[in-house]
Design a protein around this motif. Structure first.
Motif, mmCIF file in Angstrom:
data_model
loop_
_atom_site.group_PDB
_atom_site.id
_atom_site.type_symbol
_atom_site.label_atom_id
_atom_site.label_comp_id
_atom_site.label_asym_id
_atom_site.label_seq_id
_atom_site.Cartn_x
_atom_site.Cartn_y
_atom_site.Cartn_z
ATOM 1 N N GLU A 1 3.340 1.758 6.946
ATOM 2 C CA GLU A 1 2.982 0.947 8.115
ATOM 3 C C GLU A 1 2.010 -0.167 7.727
ATOM 4 N N ALA A 2 1.052 0.169 6.862
ATOM 5 C CA ALA A 2 0.084 -0.837 6.420
ATOM 6 C C ALA A 2 0.754 -1.930 5.598
ATOM 7 N N GLN B 1 -12.481 1.117 2.514
ATOM 8 C CA GLN B 1 -13.016 1.300 3.867
ATOM 9 C C GLN B 1 -12.131 0.620 4.904
ATOM 10 N N HIS B 2 -11.726 -0.609 4.609
ATOM 11 C CA HIS B 2 -10.898 -1.363 5.549
ATOM 12 C C HIS B 2 -9.555 -0.676 5.764
ATOM 13 N N LEU B 3 -8.946 -0.208 4.688
ATOM 14 C CA LEU B 3 -7.664 0.489 4.791
ATOM 15 C C LEU B 3 -7.813 1.779 5.597
ATOM 16 N N ARG B 4 -8.871 2.530 5.335
ATOM 17 C CA ARG B 4 -9.109 3.772 6.080
ATOM 18 C C ARG B 4 -9.350 3.492 7.558
ATOM 19 N N ASP B 5 -10.109 2.442 7.842
ATOM 20 C CA ASP B 5 -10.411 2.105 9.240
ATOM 21 C C ASP B 5 -9.155 1.743 10.024
ATOM 22 N N HIS B 6 -8.107 1.308 9.319
ATOM 23 C CA HIS B 6 -6.851 0.971 9.968
ATOM 24 C C HIS B 6 -5.821 2.098 9.858
ATOM 25 N N PHE C 1 -4.689 -7.155 6.158
ATOM 26 C CA PHE C 1 -5.498 -6.827 4.989
ATOM 27 C C PHE C 1 -5.554 -8.000 4.012
ATOM 28 N N SER C 2 -6.627 -8.031 3.239
ATOM 29 C CA SER C 2 -6.750 -9.035 2.192
ATOM 30 C C SER C 2 -5.699 -8.774 1.117
ATOM 31 N N GLU C 3 -5.425 -9.784 0.309
ATOM 32 C CA GLU C 3 -4.470 -9.612 -0.784
ATOM 33 C C GLU C 3 -4.962 -8.572 -1.780
#
Length: 396
Positions: free
Chosen positions: A247-248, A304-309, A255-257
């Motif tokens: 999904e991500a 962190q960003h990936l986990r938060d999403h 997300f950033s590259e």
């Protein structure tokens, strides 16, 4: 079982000097296994690939360009090779973890890891011929061949049909070129210093034929016995985790590259060897191939960003590295890692707050005075309650 022909080659070099320009992070040993009934088809296929893709020259991974055209050529060759019935066994050696007396010497390194890699064949097969690409000077080749024949092959009256030979891959045994090519493909997947951004396409063409071990040999602390019910739960965790990644990757604009690159690499490792925790430096080295200024702090921010999403990425109590979870124990280890940090932190806040309350005669109560801290008194009460007899705190 038929007589087995085993062709061995490698990717990378044995140097442990990681600071040297062009150094390889990993050393990859690869064996291509072909049964006797398939050997003539293999020879015809090698000759045909040599003529059409290499103008009649030997098939060599290093001769293929690293651009888009070269990568497509690599994929096309792999697709053709899949018409042949073969298996691939490989040992991926993390050179930064190689520690031991003498292993910084090329000859000792090569003998040591070849012994480890090749000893699986006499354990699992009765009749085989190993053809390894010759390297080094004549004296070393004689020494290596004697070493492997005495320490690994160990022929006897009951298993006489076993051989190990160092041969030249141009004239003596051209099928070693298949091991050279496939080892180069695996290097572009697992060698972070030389990996390719589209390595997943190589993996898709190789994964059902390939068995990979990693050195150091990583062991888990999980119980050996897994019940049928636990196995079903593990499958559920693995499925949910994979879906969270997919999904991500579909919604990559969030997300950033750099974060996308981190996730793609962790997902590739999840599909390849789901038991592995991928070390931070390994992820950083991989991402630096595209973004040279990528740092450990940026890696933490990406995770962190990936986990938060909602992407399931775990780090496990008492272990180093990250992984996409594939079992319940991964989630438990992840929760425990945070629990062992959160509880002491809340206890320290409680100790600090009580000290201030007592010494100020309750005149200063920071926790109640600031709305941002409204959750903390409830957490402190919960922890205090858990310390009472017969009132265990069940957080998991």
């Amino acid at each position: 079982m038929q007589h087995l022909h085993i062709f061995v080659d490698e990717f990378g070099n044995t140097s442990l000097n990681s600071e040297k320009t062009g150094s390889f992070s990993h050393f990859v040993l690869t064996a291509v296994l072909i049964e006797d009934a398939q050997i003539e088809q293999a020879r015809r296929m090698r000759s045909d690939i040599s003529q059409r893709y290499f103008q009649g020259h030997p098939i060599q991974s290093s001769r293929i360009a690293n651009d888009e055209i070269g990568f497509q050529k690599r994929l096309d060759i792999l697709k053709e090779l899949r018409q042949l019935d073969f298996l691939v066994l490989s040992l991926v050696i993390n050179k930064s973890k190689v520690i031991g007396e003498g292993l910084d010497q090329n000859t000792i390194f090569y003998k040591y890891f070849n012994r480890i890699f090749l000893q699986q064949f006499p354990k699992n097969f009765t009749s085989f011929s190993i053809h390894a690409n010759q390297l080094g000077w004549p004296e070393f080749r004689r020494s290596l061949q004697h070493y492997i024949n005495t320490k690994v092959i160990q022929r006897d009256l009951f298993t006489p049909d076993r051989t190990y030979q160092l041969v030249e891959d141009r004239l003596e045994e051209p099928l070693i070129q298949l091991a050279d090519f496939i080892s180069g493909c695996l290097g572009k997947i697992y060698c972070t210093s030389h990996s390719h951004e589209k390595a997943a396409f190589l993996f898709d063409l190789l994964h059902d034929r390939t068995f990979v071990d990693f050195f150091p040999f990583e062991k888990t602390d999980f119980s050996v016995f897994i019940s049928e019910q636990d196995h079903e739960k593990n499958q559920v965790i693995s499925r949910i985790a994979a879906q969270s990644v997919q999904e991500a990757l579909v919604n990559r604009h969030k997300f950033s590259e750099e974060a996308q690159s981190v996730l793609q690499y962790l997902y590739l490792m999840f599909r390849t060897a789901p038991d592995r925790l991928v070390e931070k430096y390994e992820v950083i080295d991989k991402v630096k191939r595209m973004y040279p200024n990528f740092t450990e702090q940026q890696l933490r921010v990406c995770i962190q960003h990936l986990r938060d999403h909602g992407v399931l990425i775990v780090s496990i109590q008492g272990k180093s590295g990250y992984k996409i979870p594939d079992r319940v124990e991964d989630i438990v280890g992840f929760y425990n890692r945070y629990l062992n940090s959160i509880v002491p932190m809340i206890n320290r806040i409680n100790i600090c707050n009580r000290k201030i309350l007592v010494n100020s005669l309750q005149e200063v109560n920071v926790l109640q005075a600031n709305l941002n801290y409204s959750l903390l008194p409830d957490l402190i009460k919960t922890l205090d309650k858990s310390k009472q007899p017969h009132a265990p705190l069940n957080l998991l």
